[in-house]
Design a protein around this motif. Structure first.
Motif, PDB file in Angstrom:
ATOM      1  N   THR A 135       2.003  -0.531  -5.519  1.00  0.00           N
ATOM      2  CA  THR A 135       1.085  -0.234  -4.417  1.00  0.00           C
ATOM      3  C   THR A 135      -0.368  -0.200  -4.876  1.00  0.00           C
ATOM      4  O   THR A 135      -1.267  -0.038  -4.053  1.00  0.00           O
TER       5      THR A 135
ATOM      6  N   ARG B 116      -2.742   2.864   3.210  1.00  0.00           N
ATOM      7  CA  ARG B 116      -2.992   3.805   2.122  1.00  0.00           C
ATOM      8  C   ARG B 116      -3.778   5.019   2.607  1.00  0.00           C
ATOM      9  O   ARG B 116      -3.618   6.122   2.118  1.00  0.00           O
TER      10      ARG B 116
ATOM     11  N   GLN C 114       0.804  -1.229   0.000  1.00  0.00           N
ATOM     12  CA  GLN C 114       0.000   0.000   0.000  1.00  0.00           C
ATOM     13  C   GLN C 114       0.833   1.273   0.000  1.00  0.00           C
ATOM     14  O   GLN C 114       0.371   2.310  -0.467  1.00  0.00           O
ATOM     15  N   THR C 115       2.038   1.239   0.561  1.00  0.00           N
ATOM     16  CA  THR C 115       2.947   2.387   0.500  1.00  0.00           C
ATOM     17  C   THR C 115       4.369   1.860   0.276  1.00  0.00           C
ATOM     18  O   THR C 115       4.640   0.690   0.514  1.00  0.00           O
TER      19      THR C 115
ATOM     20  N   LYS D 182       1.810   8.094  -0.669  1.00  0.00           N
ATOM     21  CA  LYS D 182       2.218   6.919  -1.446  1.00  0.00           C
ATOM     22  C   LYS D 182       3.567   6.375  -0.989  1.00  0.00           C
ATOM     23  O   LYS D 182       3.783   5.159  -0.962  1.00  0.00           O
TER      24      LYS D 182
END
Length: 269
Positions: free
Chosen positions: A163, A193, A60-61, A198
């Motif tokens: 991601t 997220r 997600q990051t 990001k």
């Protein structure tokens, strides 16, 4: 530990230990403070072998996911259970934890370079470079470095290579599994997220319920199972198989709405 003792990649372990300690203290409140990390299944860690373990996770990051895993892994190994209470578990961290990351990302600034020293196995992406789609061959040295890391300890990888959710699993992950035969442990994360930008450096929202679910190791027939079969197992295990996009039942929708109430943003920024 000798002051100049190094790991197989030439990193001085004494320096790596202090980097993990410092960044651990600086980041702890991101997961147990103005955000809360809910952990499930961390008792698995104590039964894993010291080496040749591959963790596969959705992504997600760029950095916050990995940092959270360093916290959870070390806390569990120090007997914290599904909790990262009291950051003292990082005083003597597990130093043979590595994570696979794009070389381009890890060279993008001073902070990524420092984080790379803490455990990155940097590889050249075969499908994307400088923000553009590419198609190039896998570097055998990248595969070898992942093998070296597995031989030395635990390796975290994000097999989608991005991601963005619901992207396909990169076939290279399955080839690595067939070649090195590691214990494969799936991890499913959520909330990162919404919490961070990001890169996973800037805090985007506070009061977010983050979650990390560690699942039992996958049952894989390394010699006879096909690459496609392994990929499918990973997709289901990290909840990124296309079937998860099917229409939800009313009960599932109600459960998600209930959970989202816990994930609501704080009114204070």
């Amino acid at each position: 530990m000798g002051f100049f003792k190094r790991n197989p990649f030439g990193h001085i372990l004494f320096l790596k230990k202090w980097l993990i300690r410092i960044f651990g203290v600086l980041t702890h409140r991101r997961y147990r403070g103005f955000n809360q990390l809910q952990i499930e299944g961390s008792e698995i860690f104590k039964d894993l072998p010291e080496t040749n373990v591959l963790f596969v996770s959705n992504h997600q990051t760029y950095f916050a996911d990995v940092v959270a895993m360093f916290h959870v892994f070390n806390a569990s190994l120090k007997g914290r259970g599904d909790s990262i209470k009291n950051v003292g578990y990082l005083w003597n961290p597990k130093l043979n934890i590595y994570y696979v990351a794009a070389a381009e990302t890890m060279k993008s600034g001073l902070l990524p370079k420092v984080l790379a020293y803490a455990g990155s196995v940097s590889i050249d992406r075969t499908w994307r470079a400088d923000g553009k789609e590419v198609n190039r061959q896998v570097k055998m040295s990248d595969i070898s470095n992942i093998g070296i890391a597995l031989n030395d300890g635990w390796v975290i990888t994000f097999p989608q290579g991005t991601t963005k959710p619901w992207k396909p699993i990169r076939r290279g992950t399955a080839y690595i599994i067939k070649q090195y035969k590691p214990v494969v442990v799936p991890i499913v994360i959520d909330g990162f997220r919404r919490s961070f930008d990001k890169k996973g450096i800037q805090i985007k929202k506070k009061g977010i319920l983050q979650s990390m679910v560690i699942k039992k190791p996958l049952d894989i027939d390394y010699d006879n199972e096909s690459v496609d079969s392994i990929i499918e197992k990973i997709e289901y295990a990290i909840e990124q198989h296309p079937s998860f996009l099917k229409v939800l039942t009313p009960q599932e929708i109600a459960e998600m709405e209930s959970l989202n109430k816990l994930r609501k943003f704080n009114v204070e920024e």
